[in-house]
Design an enzyme around this catalytic site. Structure first.
Site, PDB file in Angstrom:
ATOM      1  N   ASN A 169       0.855  -1.197   0.000  1.00 19.99           N
ATOM      2  CA  ASN A 169       0.000   0.000   0.000  1.00 19.99           C
ATOM      3  C   ASN A 169       0.882   1.234   0.000  1.00 19.99           C
ATOM      4  O   ASN A 169       2.111   1.135   0.024  1.00 19.99           O
ATOM      5  CB  ASN A 169      -0.954  -0.036   1.202  1.00 19.99           C
ATOM      6  CG  ASN A 169      -0.190  -0.114   2.506  1.00 19.99           C
ATOM      7  OD1 ASN A 169       0.554   0.792   2.852  1.00 19.99           O
ATOM      8  ND2 ASN A 169      -0.344  -1.231   3.225  1.00 19.99           N
ATOM      9  N   LYS A 218     -13.517   0.768  15.856  1.00 18.97           N
ATOM     10  CA  LYS A 218     -12.222   0.076  15.985  1.00 18.97           C
ATOM     11  C   LYS A 218     -11.670   0.187  17.410  1.00 18.97           C
ATOM     12  O   LYS A 218     -11.015  -0.723  17.898  1.00 18.97           O
ATOM     13  CB  LYS A 218     -11.223   0.622  14.957  1.00 18.97           C
ATOM     14  CG  LYS A 218     -11.578   0.203  13.536  1.00 18.97           C
ATOM     15  CD  LYS A 218     -10.637   0.772  12.488  1.00 18.97           C
ATOM     16  CE  LYS A 218     -11.139   0.463  11.089  1.00 18.97           C
ATOM     17  NZ  LYS A 218     -10.371   1.100  10.027  1.00 18.97           N
TER      18      LYS A 218
HETATM   19  N1  CTP Z   1      -3.889  -3.487  11.990  1.00 15.35           N
HETATM   20  C1  CTP Z   1      -3.142  -4.559  12.406  1.00 15.35           C
HETATM   21  N2  CTP Z   1      -3.152  -5.715  11.672  1.00 15.35           N
HETATM   22  C2  CTP Z   1      -3.890  -5.808  10.551  1.00 15.35           C
HETATM   23  C3  CTP Z   1      -4.669  -4.708  10.120  1.00 15.35           C
HETATM   24  C4  CTP Z   1      -4.638  -3.545  10.858  1.00 15.35           C
HETATM   25  O1  CTP Z   1      -2.458  -4.453  13.436  1.00 15.35           O
HETATM   26  N3  CTP Z   1      -3.888  -6.935   9.870  1.00 15.35           N
HETATM   27  C5  CTP Z   1      -3.866  -2.254  12.797  1.00 15.35           C
HETATM   28  C6  CTP Z   1      -3.249  -1.067  12.097  1.00 15.35           C
HETATM   29  O2  CTP Z   1      -1.859  -0.998  12.378  1.00 15.35           O
HETATM   30  C7  CTP Z   1      -4.017   0.091  12.710  1.00 15.35           C
HETATM   31  C8  CTP Z   1      -5.367  -0.484  13.032  1.00 15.35           C
HETATM   32  O3  CTP Z   1      -5.191  -1.905  13.048  1.00 15.35           O
HETATM   33  O4  CTP Z   1      -3.437   0.523  13.917  1.00 15.35           O
HETATM   34  C9  CTP Z   1      -6.459  -0.156  12.056  1.00 15.35           C
HETATM   35  O5  CTP Z   1      -6.064  -0.418  10.759  1.00 15.35           O
HETATM   36  P1  CTP Z   1      -7.049  -0.154   9.535  1.00 15.35           P
HETATM   37  O6  CTP Z   1      -6.403  -0.635   8.273  1.00 15.35           O
HETATM   38  O7  CTP Z   1      -7.584   1.256   9.580  1.00 15.35           O
HETATM   39  O8  CTP Z   1      -8.286  -1.053   9.928  1.00 15.35           O
HETATM   40  P2  CTP Z   1      -8.695  -2.512   9.668  1.00 15.35           P
HETATM   41  O9  CTP Z   1      -8.850  -3.196  10.983  1.00 15.35           O
HETATM   42  O10 CTP Z   1      -7.781  -3.159   8.693  1.00 15.35           O
HETATM   43  O11 CTP Z   1     -10.148  -2.320   9.057  1.00 15.35           O
HETATM   44  P3  CTP Z   1     -10.628  -1.833   7.612  1.00 15.35           P
HETATM   45  O12 CTP Z   1      -9.462  -2.112   6.673  1.00 15.35           O
HETATM   46  O13 CTP Z   1     -11.814  -2.663   7.357  1.00 15.35           O
HETATM   47  O14 CTP Z   1     -10.949  -0.381   7.750  1.00 15.35           O
END
Ligand code: CTP
Length: 404
Positions: A217, A345
């Site tokens: 990403n 979250k």
């Molecule tokens: N995170 C994590 N491990 C993952 C995905 C996310 O530790 N596999 C953590 C990120 O580092 C961040 C938080 O979770 O601190 C939220 O990440 P985000 O990408 O916004 O959320 P997701 O839980 O992935 O939800 P979505 O993609 O559906 O918004």
């Protein structure tokens, strides 16, 4: 909500007395003065007589926008008694470059020109950046003088190594500005994270598809690295687990490089137990190719279908296994419903603070130096202004401190 503490740790408005001595590296000092002026520090430059042989005082005057001092006995406006008045109002005295000659004079408390006298009269921290030929630096006389300066509580910055102006290769170069800037900001910072072990994740993860391709990403890691720098400045012991980014490692931070989400998970698991604060700023890939190919995938047909499998949610796992008194901070990258998603979250992942940023904003998304975030904790919601990522990081630490 954040209970903001202390004075913001920036260069803005800081009084810096900048001593330049007679080395070819004086031209680099001009760049440092320019950088400080750009950050709105108030820089007064004092040059030794030999420094003026290498670079004109006009250069420093133009860059700092202030009078440059070269003569102990000058009688012009503001120049009489400058050796006393300048250090009296300074926050730090920086000598860069510092020649072997200046180092020897300072080590012996000499007061035979404006700079050496100002150093003696200065009660603020004094930072010395030696720059010279590597043999001169290695000479026992210079080394003994540097030891004396350290005993006198001057902060001596390690010279960098590389090709020197004289053609020799070795130690003796003036270091890069970023590292010295960090030292100065560390002097200005409150030590309010001293004693805390802080674990930060930053950057993207990279999920291999075959030996040449991967899914990833646009995260640059800038926010996570700003958090690491500022936490260190404020006295924390910092472990930074970083995905692949194009950034220099912050000084005095333990860095663990990882590529995939699963490597990040393993590194986090290894270090989480001893951390009092964990900040998950990394943009972890939610999915990875189910079967990464060991050979390069050939374009056999018109379309290619990839099967993806879910990566572990590292933050949610930390939330489930959290230790007593451990503070967990998550980031939420959102394009809509920012506050609602942040709140969801916060609860789902069982964390103390969620930092929500708008990935669609021109100045708040990926790879820019500014951010505008919303801080969501169980006590409430606070929208921060559009500020630099470093300032944002400091506001996040203010909030963490109020939670600690
Ligand atoms: N995170 C994590 N491990 C993952 C995905 C996310 O530790 N596999 C953590 C990120 O580092 C961040 C938080 O979770 O601190 C939220 O990440 P985000 O990408 O916004 O959320 P997701 O839980 O992935 O939800 P979505 O993609 O559906 O918004």
């Amino acid at each position: 909500m954040t209970g903001q503490t202390g004075v913001p740790c920036t260069m803005q408005g800081r009084n810096i007395l900048f001593g330049v001595t007679g080395s070819i590296a004086a031209f680099k000092a001009a760049g440092w003065v320019h950088a400080l002026a750009k950050e709105e520090a108030q820089v007064s430059v004092v040059m030794t007589r030999s420094a003026t042989r290498f670079i004109s005082s006009l250069t420093f005057g133009a860059l700092s926008g202030k009078q440059v001092y070269t003569d102990m006995f000058a009688e012009g406006e503001g120049e009489a008694m400058a050796h006393i008045t300048l250090p009296r109002s300074t926050d730090v005295l920086l000598v860069a470059p510092a020649t072997a000659q200046t180092i020897a004079r300072l080590a012996h408390g000499m007061a035979d020109d404006l700079l050496s006298t100002a150093v003696l009269a200065c009660t603020a921290p004094v930072v010395i950046c030696p720059a010279m030929n590597s043999n001169m630096l290695a000479h026992p006389a210079t080394q003994r003088n540097l030891d004396i300066l350290k005993e006198l509580h001057y902060l001596v910055v390690e010279p960098a190594s590389g090709l020197l102006a004289c053609g020799d290769e070795g130690a003796g170069r003036l270091p890069e500005w970023d590292g010295v800037r960090e030292i100065l900001l560390g002097l200005f910072a409150d030590n309010d994270l001293a004693g805390q072990k802080v674990l930060i994740t930053a950057g993207p993860t990279r999920e291999p598809l075959d030996p040449v391709r991967y899914l990833s990403n646009r995260s640059s890691g800038k926010m996570g690295y700003a958090l690491a720098r500022t936490a260190r400045r404020r006295g924390a012991h910092v472990i930074l687990i970083s995905g692949p980014v194009q950034l220099d490692p912050p000084p005095e931070v333990d860095i663990v490089q990882v590529l995939t989400a699963r490597e990040m998970e393993e590194a986090v698991r290894e270090h989480a137990g001893m951390a009092s604060v964990i900040v998950k700023a990394a943009a972890v890939a939610d999915f990875r190719p189910k079967n990464a190919s060991e050979q390069k995938i050939k374009k056999a047909g018109a379309d290619l279908y990839l099967e993806l499998t879910a990566n572990p949610d590292i933050l949610a796992d930390l939330g489930r296994k959290r230790k007593d008194n451990q503070i967990l901070v998550g980031f939420a990258a959102e394009s809509n419903n920012h506050e609602a998603e942040g709140l969801r979250k916060l609860k789902d992942k069982n964390v103390d603070l969620m930092v929500v940023n708008d990935i669609l904003g021109e100045k708040t998304g990926f790879d820019v130096d500014t951010n505008q975030v919303t801080l969501i904790s169980h006590d409430g919601v606070e929208q921060l202004a559009l500020i630099s990522k470093e300032e944002t990081a400091n506001r996040i630490w203010d909030c963490v401190i109020s939670l600690l």
